[in-house]
Design an enzyme around this catalytic site. Structure first.
Site, PDB file in Angstrom:
ATOM      1  CB  SER A   1      24.679 -38.816 -14.814  1.00 43.87           C
ATOM      2  OG  SER A   1      25.049 -39.405 -13.611  1.00 43.87           O
TER       3      SER A   1
ATOM      4  NE  ARG B   1      31.098 -32.756 -11.689  1.00 46.02           N
ATOM      5  CZ  ARG B   1      29.986 -33.004 -12.348  1.00 46.02           C
ATOM      6  NH1 ARG B   1      29.887 -34.071 -13.092  1.00 46.02           N
ATOM      7  NH2 ARG B   1      28.964 -32.182 -12.291  1.00 46.02           N
TER       8      ARG B   1
ATOM      9  CE  LYS C   1      17.825 -33.314 -13.662  1.00 44.41           C
ATOM     10  NZ  LYS C   1      19.009 -33.844 -12.985  1.00 44.41           N
TER      11      LYS C   1
ATOM     12  CG  HIS D   1      27.426 -40.606  -8.955  1.00 51.82           C
ATOM     13  ND1 HIS D   1      26.867 -40.932 -10.168  1.00 51.82           N
ATOM     14  CD2 HIS D   1      27.045 -39.323  -8.704  1.00 51.82           C
ATOM     15  CE1 HIS D   1      26.174 -39.908 -10.626  1.00 51.82           C
ATOM     16  NE2 HIS D   1      26.274 -38.916  -9.768  1.00 51.82           N
TER      17      HIS D   1
HETATM   18  O1  PNS Z   1      22.568 -35.496  -9.029  1.00 54.60           O
HETATM   19  P1  PNS Z   1      21.936 -34.136  -9.045  1.00 54.60           P
HETATM   20  O2  PNS Z   1      20.856 -34.086 -10.084  1.00 54.60           O
HETATM   21  O3  PNS Z   1      22.948 -33.043  -9.181  1.00 54.60           O
HETATM   22  O4  PNS Z   1      21.232 -33.954  -7.603  1.00 54.60           O
HETATM   23  C1  PNS Z   1      20.501 -32.792  -7.290  1.00 54.60           C
HETATM   24  C2  PNS Z   1      19.742 -32.977  -5.965  1.00 54.60           C
HETATM   25  C3  PNS Z   1      18.880 -34.233  -5.994  1.00 54.60           C
HETATM   26  C4  PNS Z   1      20.708 -33.093  -4.818  1.00 54.60           C
HETATM   27  C5  PNS Z   1      18.874 -31.709  -5.745  1.00 54.60           C
HETATM   28  O5  PNS Z   1      18.136 -31.443  -6.895  1.00 54.60           O
HETATM   29  C6  PNS Z   1      17.901 -31.845  -4.568  1.00 54.60           C
HETATM   30  O6  PNS Z   1      18.291 -31.917  -3.423  1.00 54.60           O
HETATM   31  N1  PNS Z   1      16.599 -31.887  -4.875  1.00 54.60           N
HETATM   32  C7  PNS Z   1      15.553 -32.035  -3.896  1.00 54.60           C
HETATM   33  C8  PNS Z   1      14.792 -30.735  -3.715  1.00 54.60           C
HETATM   34  C9  PNS Z   1      15.459 -29.846  -2.675  1.00 54.60           C
HETATM   35  O7  PNS Z   1      15.612 -30.218  -1.532  1.00 54.60           O
HETATM   36  N2  PNS Z   1      15.864 -28.636  -3.068  1.00 54.60           N
HETATM   37  C10 PNS Z   1      16.423 -27.690  -2.128  1.00 54.60           C
HETATM   38  C11 PNS Z   1      17.773 -27.205  -2.488  1.00 54.60           C
HETATM   39  S1  PNS Z   1      17.654 -25.913  -3.693  1.00 54.60           S
END
Ligand code: PNS
Length: 163
Positions: free
Chosen positions: A128, A90, A41, A17
């Site tokens: 993570s 990645r 989660k 990150h």
């Molecule tokens: O670090 P992560 O868990 O891979 O992040 C995922 C994240 C937070 C970017 C994603 O889950 C997100 O944007 N969630 C908010 C809900 C949303 O906007 N979803 C639309 C896209 S499918």
């Protein structure tokens, strides 16, 4: 002014990150890190702790702001006046998931674009979830997180076992 949002769970923030944050902060006038409040989660750290850790590791970056958000990332972007979402990739498997997410977000708001940064090769295995998995089995997390984060993790685990 160019503003980008870097959304994620950051539970906990890793070297991967930090690599993304530094590179995105250099490319945009302002970078807003959005920590998703995700009720589904089971987290290691709560949201204020994750924000504190992010603040520690970005203390030398004046154009980085950290805050939490709930709901859709495109709504968060609008609220922050950001036109760009930053995501790190990645691997091919990351790309598949990220592509769907980026296209969904684009459908929801065509004015907001997702910019992908490929992770620096030295961090391509860092996540993570690996950190959390290693902790379950007493594995060494030195290569995954900075010292300040590592200290907090061990303090957290100590506090948990004392309870
Ligand atoms: O670090 P992560 O868990 O891979 O992040 C995922 C994240 C937070 C970017 C994603 O889950 C997100 O944007 N969630 C908010 C809900 C949303 O906007 N979803 C639309 C896209 S499918």
């Amino acid at each position: 002014m160019s503003i980008a949002v870097y959304p994620g769970s950051f539970d906990p923030v890793t070297y991967g990150h930090i690599d993304m944050i530094r590179r995105a902060a250099a490319a945009f006038d302002s970078l807003v890190i959005g920590v998703l409040i995700n009720y589904t989660k089971k987290p290691l750290f709560d949201i204020p702790e994750r924000i504190e850790m992010l603040k520690e590791v970005t203390a030398d970056l004046p154009n980085v702001k950290i805050t939490s958000f709930e709901g859709l990332v495109v709504d968060f972007c609008k609220q922050q006046k950001a036109k760009t979402i930053i995501r790190g990739v990645r691997s091919f498997s990351d790309f598949e998931f990220e592509m769907i997410m980026a296209q969904t977000n684009r459908k929801l708001d065509p004015e907001i674009d997702t910019f992908f940064l490929t992770t620096s090769p030295e961090y391509s295995y860092v996540s993570s979830s690996s950190v959390r998995e290693l902790l379950t089995f007493d594995g060494d997390i030195t290569a995954f997180v900075p010292e300040s984060v590592k200290k907090r993790i061990y303090k957290k685990l100590e506090d948990k076992t004392e309870k």
